[in-house]
Design a protein around this motif. Structure first.
Motif, short mmCIF file in Angstrom:
data_model
loop_
_atom_site.label_atom_id
_atom_site.label_comp_id
_atom_site.label_asym_id
_atom_site.label_seq_id
_atom_site.Cartn_x
_atom_site.Cartn_y
_atom_site.Cartn_z
N ARG A 188 0.82 -1.21 0.00
CA ARG A 188 0.00 0.00 0.00
C ARG A 188 0.86 1.26 0.00
O ARG A 188 0.41 2.34 -0.44
CB ARG A 188 -0.93 0.00 1.22
CG ARG A 188 -2.04 -1.03 1.17
CD ARG A 188 -2.87 -0.98 2.46
NE ARG A 188 -2.08 -1.32 3.63
CZ ARG A 188 -2.53 -1.24 4.89
NH1 ARG A 188 -3.78 -0.81 5.12
NH2 ARG A 188 -1.75 -1.59 5.91
N ILE A 189 2.09 1.15 0.50
CA ILE A 189 2.97 2.32 0.55
C ILE A 189 3.30 2.80 -0.86
O ILE A 189 3.30 4.00 -1.14
CB ILE A 189 4.25 1.99 1.35
CG1 ILE A 189 3.89 1.78 2.83
CG2 ILE A 189 5.27 3.12 1.21
CD1 ILE A 189 5.06 1.45 3.70
N SER A 194 2.51 6.90 -5.08
CA SER A 194 2.13 7.30 -6.45
C SER A 194 1.00 8.32 -6.41
O SER A 194 1.01 9.31 -7.15
CB SER A 194 1.70 6.08 -7.25
OG SER A 194 2.77 5.17 -7.41
N ALA A 195 0.03 8.09 -5.53
CA ALA A 195 -1.11 9.00 -5.43
C ALA A 195 -0.67 10.37 -4.90
O ALA A 195 -1.12 11.42 -5.40
CB ALA A 195 -2.18 8.40 -4.53
N VAL A 196 0.20 10.37 -3.90
CA VAL A 196 0.68 11.63 -3.34
C VAL A 196 1.47 12.40 -4.39
O VAL A 196 1.28 13.62 -4.56
CB VAL A 196 1.55 11.37 -2.09
CG1 VAL A 196 2.24 12.66 -1.64
CG2 VAL A 196 0.71 10.81 -0.96
N ALA A 197 2.37 11.72 -5.10
CA ALA A 197 3.18 12.38 -6.13
C ALA A 197 2.29 12.97 -7.21
O ALA A 197 2.51 14.09 -7.68
CB ALA A 197 4.18 11.40 -6.71
N ALA A 198 1.27 12.21 -7.64
CA ALA A 198 0.36 12.70 -8.68
C ALA A 198 -0.37 13.95 -8.20
O ALA A 198 -0.57 14.90 -8.98
CB ALA A 198 -0.63 11.61 -9.05
N ASN A 199 -0.79 13.96 -6.95
CA ASN A 199 -1.47 15.13 -6.41
C ASN A 199 -0.55 16.34 -6.39
O ASN A 199 -0.96 17.45 -6.75
CB ASN A 199 -1.97 14.82 -5.00
CG ASN A 199 -2.66 16.01 -4.35
OD1 ASN A 199 -2.02 16.82 -3.69
ND2 ASN A 199 -3.97 16.11 -4.56
N LEU A 200 0.69 16.14 -5.99
CA LEU A 200 1.64 17.25 -5.93
C LEU A 200 1.96 17.78 -7.32
O LEU A 200 2.06 18.98 -7.54
CB LEU A 200 2.92 16.80 -5.22
CG LEU A 200 2.79 16.41 -3.75
CD1 LEU A 200 4.12 15.87 -3.22
CD2 LEU A 200 2.34 17.60 -2.91
N LEU A 201 2.11 16.86 -8.27
CA LEU A 201 2.46 17.25 -9.63
C LEU A 201 1.31 17.94 -10.36
O LEU A 201 1.53 18.60 -11.39
CB LEU A 201 2.93 16.03 -10.42
CG LEU A 201 4.29 15.47 -10.00
CD1 LEU A 201 4.53 14.10 -10.64
CD2 LEU A 201 5.41 16.44 -10.39
N ALA A 202 0.11 17.79 -9.84
CA ALA A 202 -1.03 18.44 -10.48
C ALA A 202 -0.92 19.96 -10.37
O ALA A 202 -1.57 20.69 -11.12
CB ALA A 202 -2.34 17.95 -9.84
N ASN A 241 8.14 8.57 1.97
CA ASN A 241 8.72 9.84 1.52
C ASN A 241 9.78 9.63 0.45
O ASN A 241 9.87 10.41 -0.51
CB ASN A 241 9.33 10.59 2.71
CG ASN A 241 8.27 11.14 3.64
OD1 ASN A 241 7.11 11.28 3.25
ND2 ASN A 241 8.66 11.46 4.87
N GLY A 242 10.57 8.57 0.60
CA GLY A 242 11.58 8.27 -0.41
C GLY A 242 10.97 7.97 -1.77
O GLY A 242 11.47 8.41 -2.81
N LEU A 243 9.87 7.21 -1.76
CA LEU A 243 9.19 6.88 -3.02
C LEU A 243 8.55 8.12 -3.65
O LEU A 243 8.61 8.31 -4.87
CB LEU A 243 8.12 5.81 -2.77
CG LEU A 243 8.65 4.41 -2.45
CD1 LEU A 243 7.50 3.50 -2.02
CD2 LEU A 243 9.36 3.81 -3.67
N VAL A 244 7.94 8.97 -2.82
CA VAL A 244 7.35 10.20 -3.34
C VAL A 244 8.42 11.07 -3.99
O VAL A 244 8.25 11.59 -5.11
CB VAL A 244 6.63 10.99 -2.22
CG1 VAL A 244 6.21 12.37 -2.73
CG2 VAL A 244 5.42 10.22 -1.73
N GLU A 245 9.57 11.22 -3.32
CA GLU A 245 10.65 12.02 -3.88
C GLU A 245 11.17 11.43 -5.18
O GLU A 245 11.50 12.16 -6.12
CB GLU A 245 11.78 12.14 -2.86
CG GLU A 245 11.42 13.00 -1.66
CD GLU A 245 12.55 13.09 -0.65
OE1 GLU A 245 13.50 12.28 -0.75
OE2 GLU A 245 12.48 13.96 0.24
N ALA A 246 11.24 10.10 -5.25
CA ALA A 246 11.70 9.45 -6.49
C ALA A 246 10.75 9.76 -7.64
O ALA A 246 11.18 10.04 -8.77
CB ALA A 246 11.81 7.94 -6.26
N HIS A 247 9.45 9.71 -7.38
CA HIS A 247 8.46 10.05 -8.41
C HIS A 247 8.63 11.50 -8.87
O HIS A 247 8.56 11.79 -10.07
CB HIS A 247 7.04 9.85 -7.87
CG HIS A 247 6.60 8.42 -7.80
ND1 HIS A 247 6.51 7.61 -8.93
CD2 HIS A 247 6.20 7.65 -6.76
CE1 HIS A 247 6.08 6.41 -8.58
NE2 HIS A 247 5.89 6.41 -7.25
#
Length: 258
Positions: A188-189, A194-202, A241-247
């Motif tokens: 789930r992480i 992916s969802a957090v990164a997509a929201n930020l990139l919007a 956080n590491g995955l979000v930053e990678a995205h």
């Protein structure tokens, strides 16, 4: 007052203690009267006048080391010295007022360390239903951010204020905090990242980092202290956080590498 007053009477008449009178004698502010035939020192009207003058100056904030000179000073010198004392007392009042205000702010949490705008953001987090632990962590991160990146702190607050108006961002952030209890390998992480990164990139404009900030030699260290605050207490959050930053990096956002 034919024979003069005893030291106790003189002190009482002037409104000070015998100990204070003797202290004035030791400092040379008042000459010790001669003793009478009974062995007592007798204070005359001139002695009392000087005691009153020294007491008044001391009560006004004049250091005793300067009081004796002022009592004997010409009117111009006396007025100038009092002006100087006035300036010093004003500075002391301002300093004490600032300390009092700081104590008042300390009584209201971290308001001594954060401006009202940042405190309003914390209040907004409470209103949105974030847990007390989350609000505390964000308060600490804001304190660190203000101290380590003061040049972009207002910009950071503006971005945060904007994002807190986005229900999706708020919900994703709450889920991210819940992830503290997940296993770091929980699938789930990755989905949440992916969802957090997509929201930020919007809204990429809110991810822009001032060029001057990017090229600071210690930018990565400062970023890490603030954005990875308390990660060591929750491995799952560190992974998220590491995955979000990678995205975000993959999308071209210049996130500093730790």
């Amino acid at each position: 007052m034919k024979d003069g007053l005893t030291i106790g009477q003189a002190a009482a008449f002037v409104g000070i203690t015998v100990k204070t009178v003797r202290h004035y004698h030791r400092l040379g502010l008042l000459t010790e009267p001669e003793r009478d035939h009974s062995g007592y020192r007798r204070y005359g009207s001139a002695d009392l006048l000087r005691l009153v003058q020294v007491r008044a100056l001391a009560g006004a904030g004049v250091p005793l080391a300067e009081a004796g000179e002022l009592v004997d000073a010409e009117p111009e010198r006396f007025a100038a010295a009092l002006d100087d004392v006035h300036r010093r007392l004003t500075a002391q009042i301002e300093e004490l007022t600032a300390r009092r205000d700081t104590l008042h702010r300390l009584a209201h949490g971290d308001r001594a360390l954060l401006p009202d705008r940042a405190c309003a953001v914390l209040d907004r987090l409470v209103e949105l239903g974030f847990s007390p632990d989350y609000v505390t962590t964000q308060r600490e991160a804001l304190v660190l951010s203000r101290a380590l990146a003061p040049d972009v702190f207002d910009l950071f607050l503006a971005h945060l204020e904007h994002r807190l108006g986005d229900p999706e961002f708020v919900e994703l952030t709450k889920r991210g905090w819940e992830a503290r209890s997940w296993d770091p390998d929980d699938p789930r992480i990755e989905e949440l990242a992916s969802a957090v990164a997509a929201n930020l990139l919007a809204d990429r404009a809110l991810l822009a980092i001032p060029p001057a900030r990017q090229h600071r030699p210690d930018a990565a260290s400062r970023y890490g202290v603030v954005n990875h605050h308390r990660e060591d207490e929750a491995p799952s959050i560190a992974r998220l956080n590491g995955l979000v930053e990678a995205h975000l990096r993959a999308a071209g956002v210049p996130i500093p590498h730790q």
